[in-house]
Design a protein around this motif. Structure first.
Motif, PDB file in Angstrom:
ATOM      1  N   LYS A  10       1.046  -1.017  -0.149  1.00 24.12           N
ATOM      2  CA  LYS A  10      -0.099  -0.152  -0.009  1.00 24.12           C
ATOM      3  C   LYS A  10       0.520   0.942   0.166  1.00 24.12           C
ATOM      4  O   LYS A  10       0.395   2.384  -0.287  1.00 24.12           O
ATOM      5  N   TYR A  50       6.484  -4.166   8.566  1.00 20.82           N
ATOM      6  CA  TYR A  50       5.192  -3.013   8.098  1.00 20.82           C
ATOM      7  C   TYR A  50       4.223  -4.274   7.675  1.00 20.82           C
ATOM      8  O   TYR A  50       3.920  -3.587   6.441  1.00 20.82           O
ATOM      9  N   GLU A  52       0.946  -4.518   7.964  1.00 21.98           N
ATOM     10  CA  GLU A  52      -0.500  -3.952   8.004  1.00 21.98           C
ATOM     11  C   GLU A  52      -0.159  -3.064   6.714  1.00 21.98           C
ATOM     12  O   GLU A  52      -1.425  -2.402   5.372  1.00 21.98           O
ATOM     13  N   ASP A  53       0.545  -2.327   5.850  1.00 21.07           N
ATOM     14  CA  ASP A  53       0.899  -2.452   4.105  1.00 21.07           C
ATOM     15  C   ASP A  53       0.998  -3.588   3.064  1.00 21.07           C
ATOM     16  O   ASP A  53       0.689  -2.524   2.432  1.00 21.07           O
ATOM     17  N   ASP A  55      -1.048  -6.513   1.704  1.00 22.95           N
ATOM     18  CA  ASP A  55      -2.776  -6.760   1.878  1.00 22.95           C
ATOM     19  C   ASP A  55      -2.193  -7.837   0.210  1.00 22.95           C
ATOM     20  O   ASP A  55      -1.189  -7.745  -0.519  1.00 22.95           O
ATOM     21  N   ASN A  79      -4.782  -9.283   4.976  1.00 19.35           N
ATOM     22  CA  ASN A  79      -3.995  -8.862   5.305  1.00 19.35           C
ATOM     23  C   ASN A  79      -2.599  -9.128   6.002  1.00 19.35           C
ATOM     24  O   ASN A  79      -3.292  -9.765   6.711  1.00 19.35           O
ATOM     25  N   GLY A  81      -0.646  -8.211   8.720  1.00 17.67           N
ATOM     26  CA  GLY A  81      -1.101  -7.206   9.962  1.00 17.67           C
ATOM     27  C   GLY A  81      -2.089  -8.389  10.278  1.00 17.67           C
ATOM     28  O   GLY A  81      -1.514  -8.872  11.654  1.00 17.67           O
ATOM     29  N   SER A  82      -3.290  -9.182   9.790  1.00 16.12           N
ATOM     30  CA  SER A  82      -3.659 -10.252  10.511  1.00 16.12           C
ATOM     31  C   SER A  82      -2.607 -11.356  10.398  1.00 16.12           C
ATOM     32  O   SER A  82      -3.705 -12.536  11.299  1.00 16.12           O
ATOM     33  N   ARG A  85       1.200  -9.845  14.413  1.00 15.06           N
ATOM     34  CA  ARG A  85       1.185  -9.060  15.261  1.00 15.06           C
ATOM     35  C   ARG A  85       1.838  -8.416  15.693  1.00 15.06           C
ATOM     36  O   ARG A  85       2.907  -8.958  16.204  1.00 15.06           O
ATOM     37  N   LYS A  86       2.382  -7.240  15.622  1.00 14.34           N
ATOM     38  CA  LYS A  86       3.052  -6.448  15.865  1.00 14.34           C
ATOM     39  C   LYS A  86       3.098  -6.305  18.108  1.00 14.34           C
ATOM     40  O   LYS A  86       1.660  -5.989  18.177  1.00 14.34           O
TER      41      LYS A  86
END
Length: 87
Positions: A10, A50, A52-53, A55, A79, A81-82, A85-86
């Protein structure tokens, strides 16, 4: 018929790592294993730093008999991020 998938960054608005897989479940398992493996082995990876950036999308289909690729509207699947987990 197979499906074509891409990892989309993203921040750069760039798709990378095109993959051909038989279905969404196999593709999601592959992406999950890929991201989890990076988290364990390469903590300096941009995807790990990163998540979450990034997909994961289905972007088309591929006919291995004819070599034809048919694009479709990108269909969001996961994503990173799923998966990561940071802390």
């Amino acid at each position: 018929m197979m499906n074509v998938y891409a990892i989309f960054d993203k921040k750069t608005s760039f798709s990378q790592e095109l993959l051909v897989m038989p279905n969404d479940d196999v593709a999601k398992r592959y992406f999950g294993n890929f991201v989890s493996g990076l988290a364990e082995s390469n903590k300096a990876s941009v995807i790990v730093s990163y998540p979450e950036d990034f997909d994961f999308y289905r972007i088309g289909s591929y006919n291995p008999d004819t070599g034809e690729i048919i694009s479709c509207k990108p269909d969001f699947l996961l994503n990173a991020g799923s998966i990561i987990r940071k802390e």
